[in-house]
Design a protein around this motif. Sequence first.
Motif, PDB file in Angstrom:
ATOM      1  N   LEU A 165       0.873  -1.166   0.000  1.00 36.68           N
ATOM      2  CA  LEU A 165       0.000   0.000   0.000  1.00 36.68           C
ATOM      3  C   LEU A 165       0.910   1.216   0.000  1.00 36.68           C
ATOM      4  N   THR A 166       0.719   2.095  -0.974  1.00 42.21           N
ATOM      5  CA  THR A 166       1.519   3.318  -1.056  1.00 42.21           C
ATOM      6  C   THR A 166       0.592   4.502  -0.822  1.00 42.21           C
ATOM      7  N   LYS A 189       4.598   7.085   1.997  1.00 39.59           N
ATOM      8  CA  LYS A 189       4.768   5.948   2.900  1.00 39.59           C
ATOM      9  C   LYS A 189       4.340   4.685   2.172  1.00 39.59           C
ATOM     10  N   VAL A 190       5.161   3.620   2.279  1.00 37.70           N
ATOM     11  CA  VAL A 190       4.857   2.324   1.689  1.00 37.70           C
ATOM     12  C   VAL A 190       4.759   1.298   2.813  1.00 37.70           C
ATOM     13  N   VAL A 191       3.666   0.516   2.808  1.00 36.97           N
ATOM     14  CA  VAL A 191       3.405  -0.471   3.844  1.00 36.97           C
ATOM     15  C   VAL A 191       3.159  -1.825   3.171  1.00 36.97           C
ATOM     16  N   SER A 218      -3.934   1.493   9.250  1.00 38.67           N
ATOM     17  CA  SER A 218      -3.803   2.895   9.646  1.00 38.67           C
ATOM     18  C   SER A 218      -2.367   3.326   9.421  1.00 38.67           C
ATOM     19  N   THR A 219      -2.196   4.584   9.045  1.00 40.62           N
ATOM     20  CA  THR A 219      -0.856   5.122   8.873  1.00 40.62           C
ATOM     21  C   THR A 219      -0.907   6.629   9.037  1.00 40.62           C
ATOM     22  N   PRO A 274       5.000  15.560   7.232  1.00 41.43           N
ATOM     23  CA  PRO A 274       5.288  16.627   6.279  1.00 41.43           C
ATOM     24  C   PRO A 274       6.669  16.415   5.649  1.00 41.43           C
ATOM     25  N   ALA A 275       6.739  16.679   4.348  1.00 41.35           N
ATOM     26  CA  ALA A 275       8.016  16.585   3.659  1.00 41.35           C
ATOM     27  C   ALA A 275       8.930  17.687   4.148  1.00 41.35           C
TER      28      ALA A 275
END
Length: 76
Positions: free
Chosen positions: A42-43, A52-54, A67-68, A72-73
């Motif tokens: 999941l991206t 974020k990649v999970v 959940s994730t 902030p970049a």
Amino acid sequence: PCSAGEVTVTLSDGFRPRVTTSATNPPGTFAFANVAAGWYTLTFERTGYDTKVVLIEVVAGIDQVQSTTLDPAPGP
């Protein structure tokens, strides 16, 4: 951290990506229907935030909840 909607969420088995955008109400909710059992990434992407990649495992007959939080970049 980002907890709002309008996050692009991509589900991929490495061959066939599926893309959706998270909802604004309730904030951040998303769903993919008819996903076969197996391992997926999941991206989560939103402008101004780190991607974020999970890695998740989908089990037949069980709704998966993920959940994730997006941070902030870093600024220029």
